[in-house]
Design an enzyme around this catalytic site. Structure first.
Site, PDB file in Angstrom:
ATOM      1  N   ASP A 111       0.828  -1.204   0.000  1.00  0.00           N
ATOM      2  CA  ASP A 111       0.000   0.000   0.000  1.00  0.00           C
ATOM      3  C   ASP A 111       0.866   1.260   0.000  1.00  0.00           C
ATOM      4  O   ASP A 111       2.022   1.236   0.430  1.00  0.00           O
ATOM      5  CB  ASP A 111      -0.928  -0.015   1.232  1.00  0.00           C
ATOM      6  CG  ASP A 111      -2.069   0.987   1.098  1.00  0.00           C
ATOM      7  OD1 ASP A 111      -2.439   1.316  -0.042  1.00  0.00           O
ATOM      8  OD2 ASP A 111      -2.575   1.440   2.145  1.00  0.00           O
ATOM      9  N   ASN A 148     -11.113  -2.638  -5.391  1.00  0.00           N
ATOM     10  CA  ASN A 148     -10.364  -1.654  -6.186  1.00  0.00           C
ATOM     11  C   ASN A 148     -11.040  -1.316  -7.523  1.00  0.00           C
ATOM     12  O   ASN A 148     -10.683  -0.334  -8.174  1.00  0.00           O
ATOM     13  CB  ASN A 148      -8.926  -2.118  -6.441  1.00  0.00           C
ATOM     14  CG  ASN A 148      -8.034  -2.026  -5.214  1.00  0.00           C
ATOM     15  OD1 ASN A 148      -7.107  -2.823  -5.027  1.00  0.00           O
ATOM     16  ND2 ASN A 148      -8.285  -1.045  -4.358  1.00  0.00           N
TER      17      ASN A 148
END
Ligand code: IPE
Ligand code: IPE
Ligand code: MG
Length: 238
Positions: free
Chosen positions: A16, A64
């Site tokens: 991330d 996502n």
């Protein structure tokens, strides 16, 4: 505890911080993803050299898809390129690839490249490299349970025979030992629907380094932290 360094067998990483890394440099988010993709290749090699046997990385979650179309497209293109170019490298480094997640929603050509790559590396005996694409842990558990329900309907098993092992073996990670260390980069401290079932007893390690800056040193630090922990599985230290 003795001083001997134990290497986790299976390390899972929530990669991330790509977008924030790019923003800080005045670059588009996609530049962060491109740099992130280069880091994946390097860390795979580093993990292998360190003696880690399985590496699982979270590349694209079921959630996502809600990002802007242009970002989704650019992430898919990076994955497409990776699937096409990595075979030679995998052959050289003896890497075995498996994609986890629901592949049926991916573009046809990507599905074909993935199937080819998985098939052509299946007999490699080096590090096992799992890439999570359109992966959500809840979705994976649902698919596992559905497969078992079909076996019940066929009369192959009784509902009461369903046990933890059956659910584990029907996950996308079936046959792979569960992660002993889960790393999340980028400063957030959450699991974001990654390997919920498999990390029931994993040690968790969160670091502030954004994924595009993550290096072998950071991986070694995570392994050091892992080594300093007293692992318990609900019982007492043996
Ligand atoms: C991780 O970086 C990569 C993916 C989720 C595909 P992000 O894109 O989430 O970056 P941040 O969290 O916005 O910085
Ligand atoms: C998790 O990161 C998914 C991947 C790394 C692929 P996100 O950036 O999507 O997760 P949230 O939104 O911070 O929970
Ligand atoms: Mg993020």
């Amino acid at each position: 505890m003795d001083n001997e360094r134990r290497m986790p067998v299976h390390v899972a990483i929530i990669m991330d911080g790509n977008g924030r890394w790019a923003k800080k440099r005045g670059l588009p988010r996609t530049a962060g993803h491109a740099q992130g993709a280069r880091v994946v290749e390097q860390i795979l090699e580093d993990a292998d050299h360190m003696g880690i046997r399985y590496l699982t990385v979270y590349a694209f979650s079921t959630e996502n898809w809600s990002r802007p179309d242009s970002e989704v497209r650019s992430l898919m293109n990076l994955l497409r390129t990776y699937m096409k170019t990595s075979l030679a490298k995998c052959a050289k480094n003896n890497v075995r690839i498996r994609v986890i997640g629901d592949k049926s929603r991916l573009d046809e050509d990507l599905q074909v490249s993935i199937a080819n790559l998985e098939r052509d590396t299946a007999h490699n005996t080096g590090i096992g490299f799992q890439i999570a694409i359109n992966y959500g842990s809840r979705d994976e558990i649902v698919r596992s349970v559905r497969a078992l329900a079909k076996n019940v309907r066929k009369g192959l098993i009784e509902p009461d025979e369903i046990n933890e092992n059956m659910i584990t073996n029907n996950l996308d990670t079936g046959g792979i030992p569960e992660p002993d260390l889960l790393i999340r980069t980028g400063g957030e401290q959450r699991i974001s629907n990654f390997l919920l079932w498999q990390t029931a007893y994993a040690e968790l390690y969160f670091c502030d380094t954004a994924w595009p800056d993550f290096s072998k040193k950071d991986l070694e630090k995570a392994v050091e932290a892992f080594n300093s922990r007293e692992r318990r599985y609900g019982g007492l230290i043996s």
